[in-house]
Write a protein that holds these residues in place. Structure first.
Motif, PDB file in Angstrom:
ATOM      1  N   HIS A 284       6.847 -11.486 -17.321  1.00  9.93           N
ATOM      2  CA  HIS A 284       5.463 -11.614 -17.980  1.00  9.93           C
ATOM      3  C   HIS A 284       5.608 -12.959 -18.221  1.00  9.93           C
ATOM      4  O   HIS A 284       6.698 -13.721 -19.084  1.00  9.93           O
ATOM      5  CB  HIS A 284       5.511 -10.704 -19.177  1.00  9.93           C
ATOM      6  N   CYS A 289      11.700  -9.378 -18.111  1.00 14.47           N
ATOM      7  CA  CYS A 289      11.477  -8.290 -19.045  1.00 14.47           C
ATOM      8  C   CYS A 289      12.012  -7.142 -18.529  1.00 14.47           C
ATOM      9  O   CYS A 289      12.088  -6.886 -17.284  1.00 14.47           O
ATOM     10  CB  CYS A 289       9.975  -8.389 -19.445  1.00 14.47           C
ATOM     11  N   PHE A 291      11.732  -2.668 -19.777  1.00 13.28           N
ATOM     12  CA  PHE A 291      11.257  -1.594 -20.770  1.00 13.28           C
ATOM     13  C   PHE A 291      12.174  -0.394 -20.485  1.00 13.28           C
ATOM     14  O   PHE A 291      12.469  -0.383 -19.168  1.00 13.28           O
ATOM     15  CB  PHE A 291       9.918  -1.221 -20.592  1.00 13.28           C
ATOM     16  N   TYR A 306      11.295  -2.635 -25.479  1.00 10.81           N
ATOM     17  CA  TYR A 306      10.907  -3.782 -24.660  1.00 10.81           C
ATOM     18  C   TYR A 306      11.981  -5.005 -24.908  1.00 10.81           C
ATOM     19  O   TYR A 306      12.323  -5.229 -26.099  1.00 10.81           O
ATOM     20  CB  TYR A 306       9.554  -4.598 -24.920  1.00 10.81           C
ATOM     21  N   ARG A 333       0.888   2.557 -28.627  1.00  9.63           N
ATOM     22  CA  ARG A 333       1.452   1.617 -27.367  1.00  9.63           C
ATOM     23  C   ARG A 333       0.521   0.029 -27.400  1.00  9.63           C
ATOM     24  O   ARG A 333       1.172  -0.979 -27.248  1.00  9.63           O
ATOM     25  CB  ARG A 333       1.248   2.160 -26.057  1.00  9.63           C
ATOM     26  N   GLU A 334      -0.537   0.259 -27.421  1.00 12.63           N
ATOM     27  CA  GLU A 334      -1.519  -1.098 -27.363  1.00 12.63           C
ATOM     28  C   GLU A 334      -1.164  -2.111 -28.458  1.00 12.63           C
ATOM     29  O   GLU A 334      -1.076  -3.213 -28.145  1.00 12.63           O
ATOM     30  CB  GLU A 334      -2.979  -0.962 -27.327  1.00 12.63           C
ATOM     31  N   GLU A 337       2.190  -3.421 -28.001  1.00 18.17           N
ATOM     32  CA  GLU A 337       2.371  -4.580 -26.790  1.00 18.17           C
ATOM     33  C   GLU A 337       1.654  -5.862 -26.988  1.00 18.17           C
ATOM     34  O   GLU A 337       2.101  -6.854 -26.477  1.00 18.17           O
ATOM     35  CB  GLU A 337       1.805  -3.786 -25.630  1.00 18.17           C
ATOM     36  N   SER A 338       0.840  -5.657 -27.838  1.00 15.64           N
ATOM     37  CA  SER A 338       0.055  -6.803 -28.284  1.00 15.64           C
ATOM     38  C   SER A 338       0.962  -7.850 -29.105  1.00 15.64           C
ATOM     39  O   SER A 338       0.727  -8.819 -29.171  1.00 15.64           O
ATOM     40  CB  SER A 338      -1.256  -6.528 -29.226  1.00 15.64           C
ATOM     41  N   PHE A 340       4.476  -7.731 -28.829  1.00 11.48           N
ATOM     42  CA  PHE A 340       5.276  -8.265 -28.228  1.00 11.48           C
ATOM     43  C   PHE A 340       5.043  -9.325 -27.038  1.00 11.48           C
ATOM     44  O   PHE A 340       5.672 -10.324 -26.988  1.00 11.48           O
ATOM     45  CB  PHE A 340       6.011  -6.816 -27.513  1.00 11.48           C
ATOM     46  N   PHE A 341       3.788  -8.931 -26.484  1.00 14.95           N
ATOM     47  CA  PHE A 341       3.208  -9.981 -25.603  1.00 14.95           C
ATOM     48  C   PHE A 341       2.392 -10.973 -25.800  1.00 14.95           C
ATOM     49  O   PHE A 341       1.870 -11.786 -25.089  1.00 14.95           O
ATOM     50  CB  PHE A 341       2.700  -9.313 -23.991  1.00 14.95           C
TER      51      PHE A 341
END
Length: 344
Positions: A284, A289, A291, A306, A333-334, A337-338, A340-341
Motif C-alpha cells: 500500500h 504491509c 494483515f 495491520y 473495519r472501514e 482502515e481509514s 491506518f491507511f
C-alpha cells in the motif's frame, strides 16, 4: 519518500545447504530454518478434524505431532531426515524415530510417509522461490508452497483434481517455541471460535488532528488518547479495544536482507497463536504491509492486526502496527482502515 525496501523483485533467499556427502551417498537434509519454528495443519480427511504439527528442532530433526480432538488420541515423536543421491534425483528418507507420546503402531508409519512426500516435493521444487514467493507443485499442482511458512514451506494440500488451496490439509498456525515444551505446539488443542455477537460500534468523533507517532505524523480523531509509551488507544468500559503504535527497526542489525525476510520473522513471532488463514501480504502506497489475526488462549481474545514498514532513512524503518479486538474490527473495519491507511 523513496522506499528503503520493496516487495517487487526482492525475494526471500534460501541459504545454500550441502545435501550429499558423496555421489550415491546419503547426507542430512538441510532445512535452513529457525530452531523451534513450527507449523500446525488441519487434516480434514476424516469424519472430524485432526491436527498435524511439524517443528524444527535443529540439524536434520523434526518433532511431529498428530492430535485428534474427537478421541483425544495423540501421537508425538522426533524424526531425523536424510537425502539419498540417486540416478533419478535426490530422494528424502526418514531416519531415527524417537517416540515421545502415544504408540508408534497407531499411525506413525503412514504419518512419516506423508511428511516424506511433503519434504520430497519441497526439496525438488524449492529453487522456484528464487522467482516467486508462492507456487503450486506436486500431483496436479495440489500442493501450495509459500516462502513464509516454517519447516517445509507447505501452505496446503488439496485432494486430487481440486483447486489448489481448497485444502484437505490446511495450515492453521505458525510460530516459534518459547520453551522446550511450549504448549502452543506440544499441547495445541485446535482453532479458536470467533467471538459471538457484534463488536462495539465506533463513530468518528470530532475533526481529525495530526499527532506524532515515533517521528511520524498520523491523523486521529477524539476517540484516541495518548498512552505513556507513545502509542494511541481506544478504550471502553470492557477494556482496550484498539492500539496504534510505531517502533523503530534497524534492518541492517535485524539479520534479514529484505522485506520478505522481515515479514516472515514478524509472522513467526506474532504470539500467542497466529491464525494462518487470515494472513495477507500486500503493498500500500509503495510500503510492504501485512494483515493477520492472532488468538490469546489465556484471555480468549482474538486480535486483528495491520502492520506496515515505513522508511526512516538509511537502513532504519518504523514498524507501524494497528491492533484491534477482532469483533470491534469486524464491525468498524472501514473506520480503522481509514485511520491506518490515511497517510503518514
Amino acid at each position: 519518500m523513496k522506499r528503503a525496501i520493496t516487495l517487487t523483485g526482492v525475494l526471500f533467499a534460501f541459504a545454500a545447504v550441502p545435501l550429499f556427502a558423496s555421489p550415491g551417498g546419503v547426507a542430512a537434509l538441510g532445512f535452513d530454518e529457525i530452531p523451534g519454528a513450527y507449523a500446525v495443519y488441519r487434516d480434514s480427511r476424516g469424519p472430524g478434524p485432526a491436527y498435524v504439527g511439524l517443528c524444527y528442532l535443529g540439524g536434520n530433526e523434526l518433532a511431529i505431532r498428530r492430535w485428534v480432538p474427537s478421541s483425544g488420541e495423540e501421537l508425538l515423536f522426533n524424526e531425523t531426515w536424510y537425502v539419498r543421491d540417486e540416478a533419478a534425483g535426490p530422494s528424502v528418507e526418514a531416519g531415527t524415530l524417537n517416540l515421545i507420546r502415544g504408540k508408534a503402531e497407531d499411525g506413525a508409519g503412514p504419518l512419516i510417509g506423508e511428511v516424506s512426500l511433503w519434504l520430497q516435493v519441497w526439496l525438488e521444487t524449492r529453487a522456484r522461490f528464487s522467482a516467486s514467493p508462492r507456487y503450486e507443485a506436486g500431483e496436479r499442482n495440489g500442493m501450495v508452497f509459500e516462502y513464509w511458512v516454517p519447516v517445509a514451506r507447505l501452505r496446503s494440500v488439496s485432494a486430487g483434481g481440486e483447486p489448489a488451496g481448497s485444502g484437505e490439509l490446511t495450515l492453521v498456525t505458525v510460530g516459534v517455541l518459547s520453551s522446550a515444551n511450549d504448549p502452543a505446539f506440544y499441547a495445541y488443542r485446535g482453532e479458536p471460535s470467533r467471538a459471538a455477537g457484534p463488536g462495539v460500534a465506533i463513530s468518528s468523533a470530532g475533526a481529525p488532528r495530526e499527532v506524532p507517532l515515533d517521528g511520524l505524523k498520523v491523523s486521529l480523531d477524539a476517540n484516541w488518547t495518548a498512552g505513556q509509551d507513545g502509542s494511541y488507544r481506544i478504550a471502553r468500559a470492557g477494556g482496550l479495544l484498539a492500539r496504534l503504535a510505531a517502533e523503530p527497526l534497524d534492518v541492517a542489525g535485524s539479520g534479514v536482507s529484505d522485506a520478505f525476510g522481515l515479514i516472515r520473522l514478524l509472522v513467526l513471532y506474532s504470539s500467542p497463536v497466529m491464525i494462518a488463514d487470515s494472513l495477507r501480504v500486500f503493498v500500500h502506497a509503495e510500503y510492504p504491509c501485512l494483515f493477520y489475526r492472532s488468538y490469546d488462549p489465556g484471555t480468549g481474545v482474538t486480535t486483528a492486526r495491520y502492520r506496515t514498514f515505513v522508511p526512516r532513512g538509511g537502513s532504519s524503518l518504523a514498524v507501524v502496527t494497528l491492533s484491534v479486538e477482532d469483533a470491534a474490527f469486524a464491525r468498524n473495519r472501514e473506520y480503522f482502515e481509514s485511520v491506518f491507511f490515511g497517510g503518514r
